[in-house]
Design a protein around this motif. Structure first.
Motif, mmCIF file in Angstrom:
data_model
loop_
_atom_site.group_PDB
_atom_site.id
_atom_site.type_symbol
_atom_site.label_atom_id
_atom_site.label_comp_id
_atom_site.label_asym_id
_atom_site.label_seq_id
_atom_site.Cartn_x
_atom_site.Cartn_y
_atom_site.Cartn_z
ATOM 1 N N ILE A 1 -68.216 -40.510 2.906
ATOM 2 C CA ILE A 1 -69.213 -40.714 3.948
ATOM 3 C C ILE A 1 -68.986 -42.074 4.614
ATOM 4 O O ILE A 1 -68.810 -43.090 3.937
ATOM 5 N N ASN B 1 -79.661 -40.791 10.187
ATOM 6 C CA ASN B 1 -78.438 -40.415 10.877
ATOM 7 C C ASN B 1 -78.107 -38.947 10.674
ATOM 8 O O ASN B 1 -77.041 -38.484 11.049
ATOM 9 N N SER B 2 -79.012 -38.202 10.062
ATOM 10 C CA SER B 2 -78.709 -36.834 9.682
ATOM 11 C C SER B 2 -78.421 -35.938 10.885
ATOM 12 O O SER B 2 -77.823 -34.885 10.748
ATOM 13 N N CYS C 1 -76.403 -36.590 13.188
ATOM 14 C CA CYS C 1 -75.073 -36.875 13.698
ATOM 15 C C CYS C 1 -74.010 -36.229 12.831
ATOM 16 O O CYS C 1 -73.129 -36.899 12.323
ATOM 17 N N HIS C 2 -74.095 -34.966 12.611
ATOM 18 C CA HIS C 2 -73.058 -34.250 11.887
ATOM 19 C C HIS C 2 -72.065 -33.678 12.890
ATOM 20 O O HIS C 2 -72.460 -32.996 13.834
ATOM 21 N N LYS D 1 -67.279 -35.725 7.749
ATOM 22 C CA LYS D 1 -68.508 -35.439 7.013
ATOM 23 C C LYS D 1 -69.760 -35.938 7.731
ATOM 24 O O LYS D 1 -70.793 -35.297 7.734
ATOM 25 N N ASP D 2 -69.674 -37.129 8.296
ATOM 26 C CA ASP D 2 -70.856 -37.762 8.840
ATOM 27 C C ASP D 2 -70.411 -38.947 9.681
ATOM 28 O O ASP D 2 -69.209 -39.209 9.828
ATOM 29 N N CYS D 3 -71.363 -39.649 10.259
ATOM 30 C CA CYS D 3 -71.035 -40.862 10.991
ATOM 31 C C CYS D 3 -72.114 -41.896 10.742
ATOM 32 O O CYS D 3 -73.216 -41.572 10.303
#
Length: 203
Positions: free
Chosen positions: A32, A54-55, A57-58, A65-67
């Motif tokens: 992550i 930040n959920s 921003c997938h 995975k994420d940012c």
């Protein structure tokens, strides 16, 4: 191109010792993207939202995975006469990083022969993506402002192709149109330098 004989140069020997200095480091932690460091000196400030915020921003791509988001904020909503910000940013291998602002950056009128400035120097590693998504610059009447942005993207040593990725927004308005200030600034200079493996490319 100097203003009143002054040019912007990034001197890192005294970094994080002068007002307006900032340092950002993004790295993968358990797959992550994580903000390992977000240090800034007044009048610059970094706001790092919690991972849960930040959920949204997938990015639906393989191996992404994420940012991580970071908001760049100036106390008072902008730069006053003589303010100079220098920001170093490192986006580690495989990371996805977003640099943004909460509102437009106001450039207030200058006193005497001074000017305000901001320098951004970014390193983007292999497989990393940097998104610079900022609100516009609003130059007030009698303002003088210089902005310099340098992006260094990792490249394949064999082909020279970029291995790091960049999406950058750099824009400004004519000023405070509602107050009758339309192009009433004295100087506005914004430059972006994109380098792939040390080779300069037009932005």
């Amino acid at each position: 191109r100097p203003v009143n004989g002054c040019e912007l140069t990034m001197d890192c020997s005294d970094f994080l010792r002068s007002p307006g200095d900032g340092n950002l480091i993004f790295s993968l932690v358990r797959g992550i993207t994580t903000v390992l460091s977000a240090r800034a000196l007044y009048p610059l400030k970094f706001v790092v939202p919690s991972p849960s915020s930040n959920s949204g921003c997938h990015i639906e791509e393989e191996n992404v995975k994420d940012c991580a988001w970071v908001y760049m904020i100036g106390h008072g909503g902008g730069l006053v006469s003589g303010d100079r910000c220098r920001i170093q940013c490192e986006v580690g291998e495989g990371c996805t990083a977003v640099l943004t602002t909460q509102a437009s950056t106001k450039i207030y009128h200058q006193v005497g022969d001074g000017f305000s400035s901001q320098q951004l120097d970014c390193e983007v590693a292999s497989g990393a993506l940097l998104l610079l998504l900022v609100d516009p610059i609003v130059p007030y009447a009698r303002s003088r402002y210089i902005q310099s942005q340098t992006f260094r993207l990792a490249a394949c040593p064999l082909t020279g192709a970029a291995l790091g990725s960049l999406a950058s927004v750099d824009w400004f308005t004519c000023g405070r149109g509602g107050a009758g200030e339309v192009w009433s600034l004295e100087h506005l200079e914004c430059t972006s330098d994109v380098r792939i493996g040390g080779t300069r490319h037009p932005p």
